[in-house]
Design a protein around this motif. Structure first.
Motif, mmCIF file in Angstrom:
data_model
loop_
_atom_site.group_PDB
_atom_site.id
_atom_site.type_symbol
_atom_site.label_atom_id
_atom_site.label_comp_id
_atom_site.label_asym_id
_atom_site.label_seq_id
_atom_site.Cartn_x
_atom_site.Cartn_y
_atom_site.Cartn_z
ATOM 1 N N THR A 1 -3.690 1.929 4.287
ATOM 2 C CA THR A 1 -3.407 0.544 3.892
ATOM 3 C C THR A 1 -1.944 0.281 4.187
ATOM 4 O OG1 THR A 1 -2.749 1.178 1.658
ATOM 5 C CG2 THR A 1 -5.089 0.617 1.997
ATOM 6 N N ASN B 1 -3.831 -5.073 9.930
ATOM 7 C CA ASN B 1 -5.176 -4.646 10.317
ATOM 8 C C ASN B 1 -5.390 -4.708 11.824
ATOM 9 O OD1 ASN B 1 -6.121 -4.014 7.729
ATOM 10 N ND2 ASN B 1 -6.588 -6.154 7.324
ATOM 11 N N ASP C 1 0.165 -0.450 2.030
ATOM 12 C CA ASP C 1 0.912 0.236 0.968
ATOM 13 C C ASP C 1 1.135 1.708 1.306
ATOM 14 O OD1 ASP C 1 1.186 -2.050 -0.607
ATOM 15 O OD2 ASP C 1 -0.687 -1.676 -1.664
#
Length: 160
Positions: free
Chosen positions: A71, A99, A73
């Motif tokens: 992700t 993404n 993060d």
């Protein structure tokens, strides 16, 4: 006061409000009053270019894109930057979102695996997992979006 005087006075008052009020001034000038995206865009500097290089290094050399649970993060923690900063750097330097960038790396890896005979024993699910996709359907969709072909179609073209 006659009707003509009332109409003229009212018209003048409305015109004065229309011209003087900031909301109407924005309408007249064509501005929405909202800041433009360009004005809000962060100003990038040499440190930002270096930070983006760290992100690219994590993706290209450390190959963290192969983690199916990656992700923004996790990438941020890996390169020791705030997630918002990582997103800004990717948007600015790569011209895409997180993404899209990760899928681009995963598709490139998939294409490499699909065209290499030594990985011929892997199923499409195996190729997807090796490249970092945790879902065959996401793999198929992203692959077709990037290449215009399904993974199977790409493999057929490579092996002839």
């Amino acid at each position: 006061m006659n009707h003509f005087a009332i109409i003229c006075t009212s018209g003048f008052a409305i015109a004065l409000i229309y011209v003087a009020h900031p909301f109407f001034l924005r309408i007249i000038s064509g501005s929405s009053g909202m800041p433009s995206k360009t004005a809000d865009a962060p100003i990038m500097d040499v440190a930002d270019a270096d930070n983006f290089e760290r992100i690219k290094n994590a993706l290209e050399n450390d190959r963290i894109f192969t983690d199916p649970f990656l992700t923004v993060d996790l990438l941020s923690a890996y390169v020791h930057l705030h997630p918002k900063k990582v997103s800004q750097l990717i948007n600015h330097y790569a011209g895409m979102n997180f993404n899209q960038l990760i899928n681009k790396y995963r598709i490139a890896e998939s294409k490499k695996l699909l065209s290499d005979a030594k990985y011929g024993n892997l199923t499409m699910q195996g190729i997807a997992k090796e490249a970092g996709f945790n879902s065959r359907s996401v793999f198929n969709h992203a692959f077709k979006l990037e290449t215009g072909l399904t993974p199977s179609g790409f493999k057929k073209e490579c092996t002839g």
